[in-house]
Write a protein that holds these residues in place. Sequence first.
Motif, short mmCIF file in Angstrom:
data_model
loop_
_atom_site.label_atom_id
_atom_site.label_comp_id
_atom_site.label_asym_id
_atom_site.label_seq_id
_atom_site.Cartn_x
_atom_site.Cartn_y
_atom_site.Cartn_z
N ALA A 386 0.83 -1.22 0.00
CA ALA A 386 0.00 0.00 0.00
C ALA A 386 0.86 1.26 0.00
CB ALA A 386 -0.93 -0.01 1.21
N THR A 387 1.98 1.24 0.71
CA THR A 387 2.88 2.40 0.76
C THR A 387 3.56 2.59 -0.59
OG1 THR A 387 3.28 1.99 3.10
CG2 THR A 387 4.86 3.41 1.95
N GLN A 400 -2.71 2.17 -7.61
CA GLN A 400 -3.38 2.43 -6.34
C GLN A 400 -4.79 1.83 -6.31
OE1 GLN A 400 -3.15 6.69 -5.69
NE2 GLN A 400 -0.98 6.72 -6.22
N LYS A 401 -5.33 1.54 -7.49
CA LYS A 401 -6.68 0.96 -7.59
C LYS A 401 -6.66 -0.57 -7.54
CE LYS A 401 -8.24 4.76 -10.57
NZ LYS A 401 -8.75 5.11 -11.93
N ALA A 402 -5.47 -1.16 -7.51
CA ALA A 402 -5.37 -2.63 -7.53
C ALA A 402 -5.93 -3.22 -6.25
CB ALA A 402 -3.92 -3.06 -7.71
N THR A 403 -6.70 -4.30 -6.38
CA THR A 403 -7.22 -5.00 -5.21
C THR A 403 -6.12 -5.90 -4.65
OG1 THR A 403 -8.00 -6.91 -6.46
CG2 THR A 403 -9.51 -5.02 -6.26
N VAL A 451 5.50 -3.58 -9.97
CA VAL A 451 4.62 -2.41 -10.10
C VAL A 451 4.09 -2.30 -11.54
CG1 VAL A 451 4.53 0.12 -10.03
CG2 VAL A 451 5.71 -1.14 -8.21
N ALA A 452 4.98 -2.47 -12.51
CA ALA A 452 4.57 -2.37 -13.91
C ALA A 452 3.56 -3.48 -14.26
CB ALA A 452 5.79 -2.46 -14.82
#
Length: 470
Positions: A386-387, A400-403, A451-452
């Motif tokens: 989350a950070t 940031q929208k990823a579950t 991340v990508a």
Amino acid sequence: MRSLVLIGHGSHLNGDSAVAVYRYAELIRERGLFDEVIEGYWKEEPSLRQVLKTTASTDVTVIPMFISEGYFTETVIPREMGLGHQGPVPPEGIARVIGGRTVRYTLPYGVHPSMGDVILARAREALPDFNAQDTALIVLGHGTTRNENSNRVIYQNADRLRESGLFAEVHALFLDEEPKVGTWPDVVRAPRVVVVPFFASEGWHTLETIPEDMGLTGTVTTFAENPHGAQQVHYARPVGTHAAVADVILHLAEEARGAGGPGGDAERGHEAAWQAFLERARRGLRVGEMMIMPERGVFELRHMLDEGVPGGELATLVTPEGLRDRVRFTDGGEHRPVHTLRNLPRGWRAVLSEADLRRAVHYTYPAVVEETYAHACHALRPTPWATTARRQTGIYAKVQKATPDQVEHVARDVCSACLRTRLWAGHKLTHSFLDGVPGGLPCAEACTFVVAEVREEVSGKRGAGGGHSH
């Protein structure tokens, strides 16, 4: 002691992206002005989040290897390196104390005034007898509408060179903003034209896009019927690949905020990590997929699956750089942006002194020694997903929208092929290679590759056979 860190963009897909930074690091290392020269990358390893851990000195100068100011130099690099700065960097740079290190961050090398001399050097290579009577110069930039600073360096260099009186005309043209390079026949009047791409490296734009947009057929192209008459265009190589850029980098380092004085000390945590590593290496050690064996005053490194293979059947490498270039690609020739993936190539042995062993291990498994030692000392702080997600900007803000399920789905797929243990996901690592467990490597934070891939997952493009932007 002084450490110099050169920061490049790098790529998850293209192994050539990092080459220019490696080349300049080698040129500067040969001059012996810094105790060490380290490379770091946004999309490769050591990452921007790791690279300061890999510096041996408490006096660190960081130079972004970019051609102009913009999103990466003003937002991404300062954020990822924890510099506590966003926005334009002043001419003298900024200085911060981070974890006991004094870190100086400069402007990108491309905005240094001496880059005008590099443009002239490239122009002379392309057309040795250019003159003020019949020769026009085009300084060609990329351009972007996303950052107003990115085109400034192109205009500044064009203005300086126009004032020099060395050319009949000097024009600033761009690929992605007005005035565009395709308009050159209407703009340029001189019969001879030198085009110097103000780009950091040779690549798709310099090899394909620019020649196509300008109608060039090679390094010299004649146009018989342009609006202003016949014209001959001489196409130079990009400024960023010129050896003189090494001098520009050193000028920037000398001018960095607070530079000078006695330098720093050996960074104690870094030195303790490597001493612990060397103590183990002298008795024989496995790190990830690599074996290190002491042998009559030197060390032999090889893939652990090549244990027992006669040395004569393996390619012998005798420099850290030789090993670096070998392990950057898999046995199948694929680029390895994440070095701890279980695809270290086989078929080689490196024979190195103790002095070269550090750099060789650093190139093979960047930041692994420092992070593993910190973990053993209970000093490695994991960064929860989350950070990491909240820190992303630009096209990566989408993660940031990823579950949690999406993140775990990507991590199971990507991270299952990696030697590291995901501390950032709450997994535990009780023993490391320093305890004799070869695969015991900590992962404190989701890497840029993860991340990508999460971004692709959120976009619905992952596994769809295209759309990858990293």
